[in-house]
Design a protein around this motif. Structure first.
Motif, PDB file in Angstrom:
ATOM      1  N   LEU A 355       0.734  -1.079  -0.081  1.00 62.26           N
ATOM      2  CA  LEU A 355       0.023   0.109  -0.031  1.00 62.26           C
ATOM      3  C   LEU A 355       0.983   1.363   0.106  1.00 62.26           C
ATOM      4  CD1 LEU A 355      -2.719  -0.941   2.673  1.00 62.26           C
ATOM      5  CD2 LEU A 355      -2.665  -1.511  -0.064  1.00 62.26           C
ATOM      6  N   LEU A 356       0.775   2.126  -1.061  1.00 64.99           N
ATOM      7  CA  LEU A 356       1.548   3.313  -1.155  1.00 64.99           C
ATOM      8  C   LEU A 356       0.888   4.533  -0.439  1.00 64.99           C
ATOM      9  CD1 LEU A 356       3.010   2.844  -4.707  1.00 64.99           C
ATOM     10  CD2 LEU A 356       4.190   2.081  -2.654  1.00 64.99           C
ATOM     11  N   SER A 357      -0.274   4.336  -0.461  1.00 65.29           N
ATOM     12  CA  SER A 357      -0.978   5.689   0.064  1.00 65.29           C
ATOM     13  C   SER A 357      -2.113   5.215   1.286  1.00 65.29           C
ATOM     14  CB  SER A 357      -1.713   6.383  -1.024  1.00 65.29           C
ATOM     15  OG  SER A 357      -3.113   6.617  -0.739  1.00 65.29           O
ATOM     16  N   THR A 358      -2.317   6.226   2.028  1.00 62.27           N
ATOM     17  CA  THR A 358      -3.509   5.877   3.348  1.00 62.27           C
ATOM     18  C   THR A 358      -4.773   5.403   2.862  1.00 62.27           C
ATOM     19  OG1 THR A 358      -1.935   7.325   4.726  1.00 62.27           O
ATOM     20  CG2 THR A 358      -4.276   7.237   5.075  1.00 62.27           C
ATOM     21  N   ALA A 360      -5.737   3.683   0.247  1.00 61.33           N
ATOM     22  CA  ALA A 360      -5.756   2.548  -0.674  1.00 61.33           C
ATOM     23  C   ALA A 360      -6.398   1.383   0.230  1.00 61.33           C
ATOM     24  CB  ALA A 360      -4.402   2.072  -1.394  1.00 61.33           C
ATOM     25  N   GLU A 361      -6.813   0.388  -0.530  1.00 61.40           N
ATOM     26  CA  GLU A 361      -7.445  -0.527   0.179  1.00 61.40           C
ATOM     27  C   GLU A 361      -7.140  -2.117  -0.352  1.00 61.40           C
ATOM     28  OE1 GLU A 361     -11.518  -0.253   1.567  1.00 61.40           O
ATOM     29  OE2 GLU A 361     -11.697  -2.436   1.939  1.00 61.40           O
ATOM     30  N   ILE A 362      -6.805  -3.045   0.523  1.00 56.92           N
ATOM     31  CA  ILE A 362      -6.674  -4.430  -0.144  1.00 56.92           C
ATOM     32  C   ILE A 362      -7.492  -5.417   0.766  1.00 56.92           C
ATOM     33  CG2 ILE A 362      -4.452  -4.644   1.379  1.00 56.92           C
ATOM     34  CD1 ILE A 362      -5.547  -6.611  -1.621  1.00 56.92           C
ATOM     35  N   ASP A 363      -8.334  -6.149   0.009  1.00 54.59           N
ATOM     36  CA  ASP A 363      -9.053  -7.124   0.801  1.00 54.59           C
ATOM     37  C   ASP A 363      -8.640  -8.509   0.136  1.00 54.59           C
ATOM     38  OD1 ASP A 363     -10.884  -5.222   2.327  1.00 54.59           O
ATOM     39  OD2 ASP A 363     -11.505  -4.826   0.143  1.00 54.59           O
ATOM     40  N   ALA A 381      -0.505 -14.795   2.740  1.00 56.75           N
ATOM     41  CA  ALA A 381      -0.829 -13.300   2.332  1.00 56.75           C
ATOM     42  C   ALA A 381      -0.341 -12.364   3.097  1.00 56.75           C
ATOM     43  CB  ALA A 381      -2.525 -13.254   2.418  1.00 56.75           C
ATOM     44  N   ALA A 382       0.107 -11.414   2.748  1.00 56.83           N
ATOM     45  CA  ALA A 382       0.858 -10.241   3.257  1.00 56.83           C
ATOM     46  C   ALA A 382       0.631  -8.877   2.739  1.00 56.83           C
ATOM     47  CB  ALA A 382       2.344 -10.652   3.403  1.00 56.83           C
ATOM     48  N   THR A 383       0.212  -7.773   3.590  1.00 58.12           N
ATOM     49  CA  THR A 383       0.135  -6.409   3.078  1.00 58.12           C
ATOM     50  C   THR A 383       1.183  -5.649   4.044  1.00 58.12           C
ATOM     51  OG1 THR A 383      -1.427  -5.656   4.828  1.00 58.12           O
ATOM     52  CG2 THR A 383      -2.230  -6.805   2.782  1.00 58.12           C
ATOM     53  N   GLY A 384       1.540  -4.493   3.409  1.00 64.72           N
ATOM     54  CA  GLY A 384       2.432  -3.792   3.899  1.00 64.72           C
ATOM     55  C   GLY A 384       2.839  -2.718   3.239  1.00 64.72           C
ATOM     56  N   GLN A 385       3.665  -1.546   3.701  1.00 60.41           N
ATOM     57  CA  GLN A 385       4.129  -0.684   2.904  1.00 60.41           C
ATOM     58  C   GLN A 385       5.542  -0.716   2.519  1.00 60.41           C
ATOM     59  OE1 GLN A 385       4.085   3.138   5.296  1.00 60.41           O
ATOM     60  NE2 GLN A 385       4.839   2.142   7.133  1.00 60.41           N
TER      61      GLN A 385
ATOM     62  N   ILE B 412      -8.874 -10.826   5.011  1.00 57.87           N
ATOM     63  CA  ILE B 412      -7.924  -9.864   5.300  1.00 57.87           C
ATOM     64  C   ILE B 412      -8.354  -8.415   4.736  1.00 57.87           C
ATOM     65  CG2 ILE B 412      -5.659  -9.140   5.295  1.00 57.87           C
ATOM     66  CD1 ILE B 412      -5.150 -12.245   4.670  1.00 57.87           C
ATOM     67  N   CYS B 414      -7.553  -4.395   4.547  1.00 59.41           N
ATOM     68  CA  CYS B 414      -6.386  -3.535   5.116  1.00 59.41           C
ATOM     69  C   CYS B 414      -6.715  -2.129   4.584  1.00 59.41           C
ATOM     70  CB  CYS B 414      -5.141  -4.084   5.010  1.00 59.41           C
ATOM     71  SG  CYS B 414      -3.778  -3.145   5.486  1.00 59.41           S
ATOM     72  N   VAL B 421       0.368  -6.844   7.870  1.00 59.28           N
ATOM     73  CA  VAL B 421      -0.599  -7.974   7.818  1.00 59.28           C
ATOM     74  C   VAL B 421      -0.041  -9.216   7.545  1.00 59.28           C
ATOM     75  CG1 VAL B 421      -2.878  -8.889   7.671  1.00 59.28           C
ATOM     76  CG2 VAL B 421      -2.416  -6.420   8.097  1.00 59.28           C
TER      77      VAL B 421
END
Lengths: 450, 485, 249
Positions: A355-358, A360-363, A381-385, B412, B414, B421
């Protein structure tokens, strides 16, 4: 009558003028199939987030826009140069569609070996109606989603690739769909069919590109059969126009010892959904289902995949990576199903998002459904900046910040791009990723990854 | 190590004994008429001398419940529940006036608890665990009340709390799980009969483990207990819960609600060993365990930790969750779920990150054998304001036999870029190589399976308080009884 | 100690062992050598009682008792130990837990008292010290994250603790560098005893430089083609297994 069903009625009615001109009008079975499709579509309605499969994606543009069928005029819109994905199309076979219309004048036959048949859907309906009937019938199915039903009812264009037993096509075949060259919202429904015989091999690259600013709905369906021991590489780049809605349903059946490799890059469109379902039907079947999504603005991209392991000794590997900027949103739903008795299944799935911006959203919903015990399945699965330490490291070595950010994004996406086995296509798709990065800092040649 | 030897012995014993909590105690009970309607709700409320506001709340819940459809989204299958075919209130008669001391409790009831291994009796109090025992619909005994009172800890049946500290109950009841939450929780709000109430005052570290044992005894009776735990600023409490039921051919409904509230710097550790009757090897009978458990980390730096060992019940439907509202708050979920024969479990957690720098950790170990089906279902939601949030999830499934199923369904969501996460899941089986290796070293097959499964669950077992860890390890072995040929 | 008479074994209907005869006396070390695919590992698995092998003929007599059809854990209790070519990983189960379970299961089989925690720790300390194995290896999960050398040393440690009368070492030298192999060989030599027999299964002669066998057998195509003393091993080292290539027919 509820507003929902009223909407569906008007949505359907707007297609009425086109229905008589659809290809294969003389074929009774096709007429019945189409009527079935429209009835089922009306009964099901447009998918809503109330359906588990559409939990994170709302088809807002379809609710708000009255799409019109494509006219001959739209189809013949002027096109100066064909926006090809692959470099130097020279001897490479190429098909071109504009606003959903076939444009034979841009086609390149290329040097296809004997036993390879690349034709428009309309032509095949005329020349081999029985052959195509068998396939459209079995793959359409009653349980198909409402958008597939709509496609079945309205399919107006598309291509058919048939590779006979044992024939291997070395060069990638490129199919280009140009959209957005209309003044009013249009909708078209390409139906593609790829059938590889026993031991056949082919590479197909689909490039969906938007040139104009018009809103349009491209509701494509691709049905794929990979015969015993065959290998299909099936790549796709979705670079639709800003106001486009792109829906693509791919259904592949993979036979014994066959391989289906797919990669899907999404870098455009207001709303896009890639729904891929793969059935591994014979022992030794393998599928590689990979992709990347790079979104910005308020773009929304949904990758929904299902892999069914139906028999023992089948394998799958799935890697998706994404980068989301601004207010964009991405959805990843990946389901691996190991059916009863499908022992010795080996399944792997990975989905990572930056995620590059506040805003933005990933599900993400990576899902395992397992009914056999002697299997090896895992998912992550992973999300981060962006990694600030890595950024600092690069900057401390003299790399300007903007460039350093691009490099990190590129290296992040790189893990997915590595999964593309065809070198020419991998390079072309890498170029698309590089071009997506902020314009001020296109990377110099020497910065590009190998 | 000692415990795994115990496992081995337990497995042996169980070969003859099967479900050892399956006895039924023949005592006189007072029951409300069968069925569910507004009068029953009023009856329950009147029985408990409840204040008017609570009766109103119950009735609102009941009326809302009538409008709600059965939840359909989980992967569990059962015949529709006939809500009119059950009793909603059953109390041991001797407890009608409320036991003042253990001496007043029906000796047969005491015997029941002895069979369950629950230290109600004076001489067993040395174990240092305060116990509240809930038998069918009412709480029958709470030990160590006086000692807890010295430090200001309130630990009593919720019906008693409504008399002794009604304002506390009114302030917090239904604030974590509102009566509109879900079909089962709404039913509980309407007809809950008892349960435990815990209040830990500011700065107090509860001097002992608190424990509740739930027992369904009467036939055709639903159990609807409601537990409310409040940890005030800077306090700490560790709470244990155990459940058993007699063997009966028909299904019985258990729809409990647990609400936890942790204020600034407070910590609640909630452990469950759920060993309801699972039904027989053909899937006949067993408890429907439809439970709503949720913790609210309301204060800064608060922490709520759920640990569960789910081995019983015909169907388990349960998602102990954490709402991480306070900045820097922490939520944890450690779970072992074992399903054998025809058992079904759809269980997991929800971690809702609202505050800054909140973190959560999910470790789930699912074991499926026989014809059982099990699903891990979890949600990790990072809201836009949850800057610096962090989640780590590990879900592992172990399948034993080729007719069972194991499913992993994580969601998930986010919405904050600074969040990290991570989710990992694996599926495996006990390999033939592992079994042969252990057997070659002299370990018989059933013990070998128990050993591998205990190893698989280790990370979660370590989270349990000592008193429970031993029992849990035994259960792991017992529950898989007969899963290898 | 061990008498194998005319043993025939097949896997999925395919004959692997086609008439093995072998006699091992107490205190003896026998080496079984042979090319890949000759049936060496099959022989070790069949003696230990692994499922999936069909004994189509012959018998395995151990201490005067017919082993055929006996469960592996019973054979283990009777003193048969197999050091695996590929030791198996058991996540989450500490080495100590595993060894204690195994040792006590064997004690129970013989109707002996189980060791309490103190006694067990004492045995472990003694054996690890004797074999020069670091104690932290005991706390780690069985073989998980162990290097190749560590796994093989763990096998030797288990052997020392379970104190078998017949130890079968299946390719214990494979994948080890020379130093690791020396350590393993030293461990085996320490366990040499008049009442204990050892069966060494190996592809290479080099292990036999460190563990001197009483007898050497060459196994090829499912049969013992030749038997001799340690000189036979040296001969094989020089000539390889080529001469046994034709012997199959």
């Amino acid at each position: 009558m509820t507003t929902e069903s009223t909407n569906i009625k008007t949505f359907v009615e707007s297609f009425d003028p086109a229905r008589s001109g659809l290809p294969g009008a003389g074929l009774g079975w096709l007429k019945a199939l189409r009527e079935d499709g429209i009835e089922r579509f009306e009964a099901l309605g447009l998918p809503t987030p109330k359906l588990e499969a559409w939990k994170y994606t709302r088809l807002k543009p379809l609710e708000d826009t009255r799409y019109q069928p494509v006219t001959d005029e739209d189809g013949m819109a002027a096109l100066d140069t064909v926006p090809s994905l692959l470099p130097d199309p020279g001897g490479r076979p190429r098909l071109v569609f504009v606003n959903g219309w076939m444009r034979p004048n841009f086609w390149i036959d290329g040097d296809l070996p004997d036993g390879v048949h690349l034709e428009g859907l309309r032509d095949v309906l005329e020349t081999r109606p029985d052959w195509i009937r068998e396939r459209l019938g079995t793959l359409a199915g009653e349980d198909a989603s409402s958008l597939v039903q709509l496609n079945t009812a309205m399919m107006d264009t598309g291509f058919v690739l048939r590779v006979e037993d044992g024939v291997r096509v070395e060069t990638p075949i490129e199919v280009i769909f140009v959209g957005g060259l209309t003044a009013r919202p249009v909708a078209y429904s390409p139906r593609n069919l790829i059938v590889l015989g026993k031991g056949a091999e082919a590479t197909v690259v689909k490039y969906h590109v938007g040139l104009g600013a018009g809103a349009y709905l491209a509701n494509s369906v691709s049905d794929i059969e990979v015969g015993p021991g065959a290998l299909l590489r099936h790549y796709k780049v979705q670079a639709e126009a800003k106001e486009a809605t792109h829906i693509h349903t791919i259904r592949a059946r993979v036979a014994r010892d066959a391989t289906y490799e797919s990669f899907s890059l999404s870098i455009g469109g207001r709303l896009s959904r890639n729904e891929v379902s793969v059935r591994l039907e014979g022992e030794g079947a393998h599928c590689a289902l990979n992709g990347a999504y790079l979104m910005r603005g308020s773009e929304h991209c949904d990758n929904t995949t299902v892999i069914d392991h139906l028999v023992p000794h089948t394998t799958c590997r799935e890697v998706f990576k994404g980068v989301l900027d601004d207010e964009s949103r991405a959805v990843f739903v990946g389901r691996i199903v190991v059916h009863k008795d499908a022992q010795k299944t080996d399944g792997y799935q990975l989905c990572k998002t930056l995620l590059l911006s506040t805003g933005a959203e990933i599900d993400a919903k990576p899902e395992l459904e397992i009914y056999a015990d002697d299997v090896k399945c895992s998912h992550g699965a992973a999300t981060g900046q962006l990694d600030e330490t890595a950024l600092f490291y690069l900057r401390s070595r003299g790399v300007p910040e903007a460039l350093a950010r691009n490099l990190l994004v590129q290296s992040f996406i790189g893990e997915a791009l590595e999964e593309i086995s065809d070198e020419v296509v991998r390079q072309a798709i890498t170029d698309q990723v590089v071009h997506w990065l902020p314009a001020a800092c296109y990377l110099a040649e020497e910065w590009r990854a190998e | 190590m000692v415990a795994s030897i115990d496992t081995v012995q337990q497995v042996k014993e169980l070969t003859e004994e099967k479900y050892k909590y399956g006895f039924f105690t023949d005592i006189e009970s007072e029951t409300a008429p069968k069925g569910l309607n507004e009068d029953i709700v009023r009856f329950i409320s009147a029985k408990k001398n409840e204040p008017e506001w609570l009766l109103e709340w119950r009735l609102k819940a009941y009326r809302y419940w009538l409008t709600m459809p059965e939840p359909k989204w989980s992967k569990v299958f059962h015949e529709p529940i006939d809500y009119q075919d059950a009793y909603y209130y059953s109390a041991p008669k001797s407890a009608a006036d409320g036991p003042q001391s253990l001496d007043e409790i029906d000796p047969q009831l005491l015997e029941t608890y002895e069979k369950l291994g629950i230290p109600l009796k004076e001489q067993e109090r040395l174990s240092g665990v305060a116990v509240d025992a809930v038998f069918d619909s009412v709480s029958v005994a709470t030990t160590f009340k006086a000692k807890l009172g010295e430090v200001g800890v309130i630990f009593c049946p919720i019906s008693e709390a409504l008399e002794s500290c009604p304002d506390l109950v009114k302030k917090y009841l239904g604030t974590v799980v509102p009566y509109t939450d879900n079909k089962h929780a709404t039913l509980n709000s309407a007809v809950f009969t008892d349960g435990s109430f815990v209040y830990i005052p500011p700065g107090v570290r509860c001097p002992m483990e608190l424990s509740t044992y739930f027992r369904i005894n009467a036939a055709n009776t639903g159990q609807f207990e409601r537990t409310l735990i409040i940890a005030d600023k800077g306090s700490y409490v560790s709470y244990l819960e155990g459940c058993t039921a007699p063997m009966r051919d028909e299904h019985q409904l258990h729809a409990a609600v647990v609400e936890l509230i942790a204020l600034d710097d407070a910590e609640i550790k909630y452990s469950t060993i759920q060993n309801w009757y699972p039904g027989d090897e053909n899937g006949r009978g067993g408890i429907f365990n439809f439970v709503t458990k949720r913790g609210h980390c309301r204060g800064r730096n608060s922490k709520i930790s759920w640990t569960q060992v789910e081995t019983g019940a015909a169907i388990t439907w349960k998602y102990p969750s954490c709402i991480l509202k306070g900045d820097n708050s922490v939520g944890e979920f450690y779970s072992i779920a074992i399903t054998n024969n025809y058992q079904q479990a759809d269980t997991g957690t929800k971690m809702i990150h609202l505050g800054k720098n909140t973190s959560s950790r999910i470790i789930s170990k699912g074991i499926s054998a026989g014809r059982a089906n099990q699903t891990y279902r979890g949600l990790v939601r990072i809201s836009p304001k949850a800057k610096g949030a962090r989640n780590f999830t590990q879900c592992d499934s172990l399948l034993i036999g080729d007719r069972c199923g194991a499913h992993t369904v994580p969601y998930i969501e986010c919405k904050n870029k600074s969040a990290i996460v991570e989710h990992e899941a694996t599926t495996s089986t006990i390999s033939e190589d592992q079994l042969f290796y252990l057997r070659q070293r002299g370990i018989p097959p059933e013990e070998a399976v128990a050993l591998v499964v205990n190893g698989f669950c280790r990370e979660v077992l370590q989270q349990l308080p000592m008193e429970f860890a031993v029992e849990a390890q035994k259960l792991v072995g017992i529950s898989l009884e007969g899963s290898v040929g | 100690m061990l008498e194998i008479k005319n043993l025939h074994v097949s896997v999925d209907g395919k004959a692997i062992l086609k008439g093995i005869d072998l006699s091992v006396q107490p205190g003896e070390i026998h080496a079984i050598m042979g090319p890949n695919g000759s049936g060496k590992s099959t022989l070790s698995h069949v003696i230990a009682g692994r499922d999936g092998y069909e004994i189509t003929g012959g018998r395995i007599i151990y201490q005067g008792e017919d082993m055929t059809g006996m469960a592996p854990e019973i054979r283990a209790a009777k003193g048969i130990f197999l050091a695996f070519q590929y030791p198996v990983e058991i996540p989450g189960v500490a080495n100590t837990t595993f060894l204690k379970e195994a040792l006590n299961a064997i004690c129970r089989y013989h109707g002996k008292d189980e060791l309490d925690a103190m006694q067990f720790v004492k045995v472990m300390r003694e054996k690890t010290k004797e074999l020069g194995i670091p104690e932290d290896m005991l706390k780690r999960a069985v073989n998980v994250g162990f290097s190749g050398g560590e796994k093989k040393r763990n096998e030797i440690l288990q052997m020392a603790i379970l104190n078998p009368t017949l130890a079968i070492l299946d390719e214990t030298d494979s994948g080890l560098d020379i130093d690791a192999m020396k350590i393993v060989a030293e461990g085996v030599n320490k366990l040499r005893a008049p009442e204990r027999s050892i069966l060494l299964i190996t592809h290479y002669q080099r292990l036999l430089d460190y563990i001197i066998p009483d007898k050497v057998h060459v196994l090829a195509h499912g049969r013992i083609q030749r038997s001799g003393d340690k000189k036979l091993a040296l001969e094989l080292e020089e000539k390889g297994y080529a001469e046994f290539g034709e012997a199959a027919a």
